[in-house]
Design a protein around this motif. Sequence first.
Motif, PDB file in Angstrom:
ATOM      1  N   THR A 277      -3.497  -9.962  11.466  1.00 36.60           N
ATOM      2  CA  THR A 277      -2.479  -9.538  10.497  1.00 36.60           C
ATOM      3  C   THR A 277      -1.287 -10.493  10.611  1.00 36.60           C
ATOM      4  O   THR A 277      -0.191 -10.097  10.988  1.00 36.60           O
ATOM      5  CB  THR A 277      -2.043  -8.097  10.776  1.00 36.60           C
ATOM      6  OG1 THR A 277      -1.738  -8.004  12.171  1.00 36.60           O
ATOM      7  CG2 THR A 277      -3.125  -7.114  10.459  1.00 36.60           C
TER       8      THR A 277
ATOM      9  N   PHE B  21     -11.421  -3.264   3.053  1.00 39.00           N
ATOM     10  CA  PHE B  21     -12.051  -3.629   4.311  1.00 39.00           C
ATOM     11  C   PHE B  21     -11.125  -3.202   5.449  1.00 39.00           C
ATOM     12  O   PHE B  21      -9.984  -3.631   5.516  1.00 39.00           O
ATOM     13  CB  PHE B  21     -12.281  -5.139   4.303  1.00 39.00           C
ATOM     14  CG  PHE B  21     -12.903  -5.670   5.541  1.00 39.00           C
ATOM     15  CD1 PHE B  21     -13.960  -5.006   6.129  1.00 39.00           C
ATOM     16  CD2 PHE B  21     -12.447  -6.845   6.102  1.00 39.00           C
ATOM     17  CE1 PHE B  21     -14.552  -5.509   7.271  1.00 39.00           C
ATOM     18  CE2 PHE B  21     -13.031  -7.343   7.243  1.00 39.00           C
ATOM     19  CZ  PHE B  21     -14.082  -6.677   7.825  1.00 39.00           C
ATOM     20  N   GLN B  22     -11.622  -2.303   6.266  1.00 43.05           N
ATOM     21  CA  GLN B  22     -10.816  -1.837   7.400  1.00 43.05           C
ATOM     22  C   GLN B  22     -11.125  -2.718   8.602  1.00 43.05           C
ATOM     23  O   GLN B  22     -12.281  -2.953   8.902  1.00 43.05           O
ATOM     24  CB  GLN B  22     -11.179  -0.395   7.740  1.00 43.05           C
ATOM     25  CG  GLN B  22     -10.816   0.580   6.647  1.00 43.05           C
ATOM     26  CD  GLN B  22      -9.504   1.266   6.904  1.00 43.05           C
ATOM     27  OE1 GLN B  22      -9.003   1.252   8.022  1.00 43.05           O
ATOM     28  NE2 GLN B  22      -8.928   1.858   5.883  1.00 43.05           N
ATOM     29  N   TYR B  23     -10.116  -3.194   9.244  1.00 43.18           N
ATOM     30  CA  TYR B  23     -10.370  -4.105  10.359  1.00 43.18           C
ATOM     31  C   TYR B  23      -9.273  -3.979  11.389  1.00 43.18           C
ATOM     32  O   TYR B  23      -8.212  -3.423  11.138  1.00 43.18           O
ATOM     33  CB  TYR B  23     -10.431  -5.547   9.869  1.00 43.18           C
ATOM     34  CG  TYR B  23      -9.234  -5.948   9.058  1.00 43.18           C
ATOM     35  CD1 TYR B  23      -8.048  -6.314   9.684  1.00 43.18           C
ATOM     36  CD2 TYR B  23      -9.270  -5.909   7.674  1.00 43.18           C
ATOM     37  CE1 TYR B  23      -6.950  -6.649   8.950  1.00 43.18           C
ATOM     38  CE2 TYR B  23      -8.158  -6.240   6.931  1.00 43.18           C
ATOM     39  CZ  TYR B  23      -7.004  -6.614   7.573  1.00 43.18           C
ATOM     40  OH  TYR B  23      -5.894  -6.930   6.848  1.00 43.18           O
TER      41      TYR B  23
ATOM     42  N   GLN C 194       1.877  -9.864   8.448  1.00 43.39           N
ATOM     43  CA  GLN C 194       2.649  -8.733   8.955  1.00 43.39           C
ATOM     44  C   GLN C 194       3.470  -9.144  10.177  1.00 43.39           C
ATOM     45  O   GLN C 194       4.601  -8.704  10.351  1.00 43.39           O
ATOM     46  CB  GLN C 194       1.708  -7.592   9.310  1.00 43.39           C
ATOM     47  CG  GLN C 194       2.397  -6.255   9.267  1.00 43.39           C
ATOM     48  CD  GLN C 194       1.507  -5.125   9.702  1.00 43.39           C
ATOM     49  OE1 GLN C 194       0.443  -5.332  10.256  1.00 43.39           O
ATOM     50  NE2 GLN C 194       1.958  -3.928   9.458  1.00 43.39           N
TER      51      GLN C 194
ATOM     52  N   THR D 273       6.219  -0.756   6.823  1.00 39.91           N
ATOM     53  CA  THR D 273       5.095  -0.676   5.892  1.00 39.91           C
ATOM     54  C   THR D 273       5.095   0.717   5.284  1.00 39.91           C
ATOM     55  O   THR D 273       4.583   1.661   5.869  1.00 39.91           O
ATOM     56  CB  THR D 273       3.769  -0.918   6.640  1.00 39.91           C
ATOM     57  OG1 THR D 273       3.932  -2.066   7.453  1.00 39.91           O
ATOM     58  CG2 THR D 273       2.625  -1.123   5.680  1.00 39.91           C
ATOM     59  N   ALA D 274       5.681   0.852   4.127  1.00 40.38           N
ATOM     60  CA  ALA D 274       5.756   2.133   3.418  1.00 40.38           C
ATOM     61  C   ALA D 274       6.317   3.250   4.297  1.00 40.38           C
ATOM     62  O   ALA D 274       5.942   4.400   4.163  1.00 40.38           O
ATOM     63  CB  ALA D 274       4.383   2.535   2.859  1.00 40.38           C
TER      64      ALA D 274
ATOM     65  N   ALA E 268       0.870  -1.175   0.000  1.00 40.18           N
ATOM     66  CA  ALA E 268       0.000   0.000   0.000  1.00 40.18           C
ATOM     67  C   ALA E 268       0.902   1.218   0.000  1.00 40.18           C
ATOM     68  O   ALA E 268       1.859   1.281   0.767  1.00 40.18           O
ATOM     69  CB  ALA E 268      -0.885  -0.005   1.235  1.00 40.18           C
ATOM     70  N   VAL E 269       0.633   2.162  -0.881  1.00 39.45           N
ATOM     71  CA  VAL E 269       1.503   3.340  -0.960  1.00 39.45           C
ATOM     72  C   VAL E 269       0.728   4.575  -0.522  1.00 39.45           C
ATOM     73  O   VAL E 269      -0.465   4.693  -0.779  1.00 39.45           O
ATOM     74  CB  VAL E 269       2.109   3.537  -2.367  1.00 39.45           C
ATOM     75  CG1 VAL E 269       3.059   2.434  -2.693  1.00 39.45           C
ATOM     76  CG2 VAL E 269       1.025   3.640  -3.420  1.00 39.45           C
TER      77      VAL E 269
ATOM     78  N   ASN F 103      -3.543   0.379   9.918  1.00 40.58           N
ATOM     79  CA  ASN F 103      -4.280  -0.413  10.899  1.00 40.58           C
ATOM     80  C   ASN F 103      -3.665  -1.794  11.089  1.00 40.58           C
ATOM     81  O   ASN F 103      -4.347  -2.769  11.307  1.00 40.58           O
ATOM     82  CB  ASN F 103      -5.774  -0.498  10.558  1.00 40.58           C
ATOM     83  CG  ASN F 103      -6.018  -1.221   9.252  1.00 40.58           C
ATOM     84  OD1 ASN F 103      -5.076  -1.490   8.518  1.00 40.58           O
ATOM     85  ND2 ASN F 103      -7.249  -1.541   8.967  1.00 40.58           N
ATOM     86  N   GLY F 104      -2.353  -1.844  10.970  1.00 43.39           N
ATOM     87  CA  GLY F 104      -1.653  -3.102  11.216  1.00 43.39           C
ATOM     88  C   GLY F 104      -1.295  -3.228  12.688  1.00 43.39           C
ATOM     89  O   GLY F 104      -1.950  -2.649  13.550  1.00 43.39           O
ATOM     90  N   ILE F 105      -0.239  -3.984  12.950  1.00 44.91           N
ATOM     91  CA  ILE F 105       0.172  -4.216  14.326  1.00 44.91           C
ATOM     92  C   ILE F 105       0.638  -2.894  14.943  1.00 44.91           C
ATOM     93  O   ILE F 105       1.321  -2.107  14.288  1.00 44.91           O
ATOM     94  CB  ILE F 105       1.334  -5.223  14.391  1.00 44.91           C
ATOM     95  CG1 ILE F 105       1.021  -6.446  13.537  1.00 44.91           C
ATOM     96  CG2 ILE F 105       1.627  -5.635  15.814  1.00 44.91           C
ATOM     97  CD1 ILE F 105       2.196  -7.335  13.318  1.00 44.91           C
TER      98      ILE F 105
ATOM     99  N   VAL G  88       7.112  -2.303  12.890  1.00 46.75           N
ATOM    100  CA  VAL G  88       6.276  -2.871  11.827  1.00 46.75           C
ATOM    101  C   VAL G  88       5.731  -1.747  10.958  1.00 46.75           C
ATOM    102  O   VAL G  88       5.734  -1.828   9.730  1.00 46.75           O
ATOM    103  CB  VAL G  88       5.127  -3.694  12.429  1.00 46.75           C
ATOM    104  CG1 VAL G  88       4.369  -4.392  11.335  1.00 46.75           C
ATOM    105  CG2 VAL G  88       5.653  -4.683  13.428  1.00 46.75           C
TER     106      VAL G  88
ATOM    107  N   ARG H 161     -13.530   2.403  -1.724  1.00 41.78           N
ATOM    108  CA  ARG H 161     -13.919   2.094  -0.355  1.00 41.78           C
ATOM    109  C   ARG H 161     -14.652   0.747  -0.283  1.00 41.78           C
ATOM    110  O   ARG H 161     -14.535   0.013   0.685  1.00 41.78           O
ATOM    111  CB  ARG H 161     -14.801   3.250   0.160  1.00 41.78           C
ATOM    112  CG  ARG H 161     -15.247   3.204   1.591  1.00 41.78           C
ATOM    113  CD  ARG H 161     -14.144   3.110   2.604  1.00 41.78           C
ATOM    114  NE  ARG H 161     -13.313   4.289   2.768  1.00 41.78           N
ATOM    115  CZ  ARG H 161     -12.170   4.296   3.458  1.00 41.78           C
ATOM    116  NH1 ARG H 161     -11.727   3.192   4.035  1.00 41.78           N
ATOM    117  NH2 ARG H 161     -11.454   5.388   3.555  1.00 41.78           N
TER     118      ARG H 161
END
Lengths: 469, 269
Positions: free
Chosen positions: A438, A376-378, A441, B127-128, A352-353, B116-118, B123, A372
């Motif tokens: 995640t 999905f925002q979570y 990640q 991420t960018a 994602a940039v 909205n990651g960790i 981290v 949008r």
Amino acid sequence: MKTVKSSFRFKGGVHPDYNKELARDKAIELLPLPAELVISMSQHLGAPAKCIVKPGDFVTRGQLIGEKNGFISVCVRASSSGKVKAVEKRPGPAGGKADAVILDTTAQPPEAPESPVASTGEGPVLPPLDWKAATREELLKRVEEAGICGMGGAGFPTAVKLNPPPGKRCEYLVLNGAECEPYLTADFRVMLERADRIRVGIEIMRKILGQCAVRVAVEANKPEAIAALEKALADIEGNVEIVVLPVLYPQGSEKHQIFATVGRVVPEPPALPIDVGCVVENVGTVAAIADAVEKGEPLLSRVTTVSGDAVAEPKNVLAPCGTKYADLVAFCGGEKEPPAKVISGGTMMGFAVPTMEIATTKTTSGLLLLSRRRVFQYGSGPCINCGRCLRACPMNLNPAEISKAVEADDIQAAEKEYHVMDCIECGACSFGCPSYRTITQMCRRAKNSIRARIAAEKAKAAAAAKEAK
Amino acid sequence: MATAILIIAGIGLVAAAALAVADRYLSVREDPRIGMVTAALPGANCGGCGFAGCDGYARALVAGTAPNGACAAGGAACAEAVAKILGVEATATERRVALVKCCGTRSEAIRVGDYNGICDCNVAAATAGGDKGCTYGCLGYGACANVCPKGAITIADGLAKVDKRLCIGCGKCVKACPKHIIELVPASATVHVLCANPDKGPAVRKVCGVGCMGCHLCEKNSGGKEAGHFIFQGFLAKVNYENPPTDEQVAAKCPAKCMSVDPHFETGH
């Protein structure tokens, strides 16, 4: 030449929404030269190239502007002629900053008579080579000086890959045309429209690697590409097979491709495909090799899929490396609606940039603008031990336990007990997680800190060795 | 009954003899000063001195391989106590505390994305480069607060702040920060530059309302270049902590509002 079905299916994998119909029928279009190019010195895996131009210089198309800097490195050439506006650090798609040459392509060449005549895009950059007559070394040198790196995503220097260390022989050359990432159709269009170039590329690579069997791997959802390749490769000599792979993500992963086509398993890192006698190259890279040798055209531009439901006209664009994302989107009719997320690459492994000022590189296979509705925002929830990530993981890892170990800051357990370094970060675990964890990640975080620790240990050992001297 | 007493007594005798022999031939004489020095150290086991806990530092002190005064947590009082025990001189070191060189709160520094990651800076930085427009600034996901042994760091408004009273100067947060913007500074210094962005003024202004533009006004107000209170790196002013400015008006006059008079106490406990 024959077409066969893959007889090996790897464990795990997922089926994301492919959404390839957005751009699959759009023929490759040439992007008009943007007014400004941002050419990064770090478009590949390994050490960034060393910039050899300074602001104010006028460079011609194809001129060397970044020198290869180390063994695992690739040189950088100017994607267009123009005046160097500045050399400064610019963020890449993954976030890290690297030196970049900012090129004003509208500048006129200086009228100085002693400077070599500036060619503004016409004519070959390097002398064309007859690959039938050229020696292996000449061909290898050409691949290196053309600045070719793997165009599938990782950007491994191709000249290094094509020159196996002594004692290791390439038995199988695997051409990766799986393109299992959702939305992306760049490789598909290359296979469809440039199948003849791929054929020449295969011949050249066979000459460099020595006689080896060739496996062209294409996912079954690309019948047109298979037909085009069958036609182009119909009368090719030697052991060449088109392997039709089942549609499954991450079929395009190097390791899984080798398993699906040849049935061999690459051991855990630091083992490389060459250790099991395989070399995997993206189909785009193969076409680039053909152009570099036959036409003397270095890797200056690549096909990038601009897609997603927030872009007005999804297209496959042939754009010079260093095109800003904003220029690409403008060429595709602009934004249909404000995107909620912009991804460089595919939806599974892309980045994602945060800004459209980032420029394409040799590895930018796609640019996705998602509205949008598609984003999905979570928040990451707790693990419910359902085991879906275990079933999805194509590397036979236990992502659930890895993520829990990382949450507990127990990187050692993640490394020693759960082998997180084997993770290929394909995203299959996060894709299916019902708790929206995640996981990928967290794997990446563990890998980053392990790599940092190893680097620190190495530096310490080097310092100690220096002191001992 | 008698047999039992004899057996027990016999075992006792044999064991006593074995212990006596072991004491004579296997004993390791430890310098009693190690225990005394360990007791004089604060016992935080923070590792800020570079040794494995207070005991490790005490052993190095007694062996004479470590300088007295490396304990940031104990400070001058501790160094003096150690000096008394060992009969060496205390190298006067000032108490050092951590300083987060960023003041770009959520309202001042723009955010370019929704992350909205960790919830971890390392981290987020991977991420960018993080969601902050300024690639040098504090991300505010608390990597420093997580490693602080004293709970001296709080995250408020997307920004980490160190409570000077609680900080023991162990330097763990300095290592944890992926943006490398935490520095150990003398506790007595009161004027600080809370920015780490060396870019040119317009570039800084684009991403942050309170970024240093390198206008040199702080240098002018503190007696000019000769006074040497500030060092400039690119377009970024840095306080020369060897010779920190004392005039707090210098900070008040900063046009970028990125200087602060002792920001540590802004968040109390």
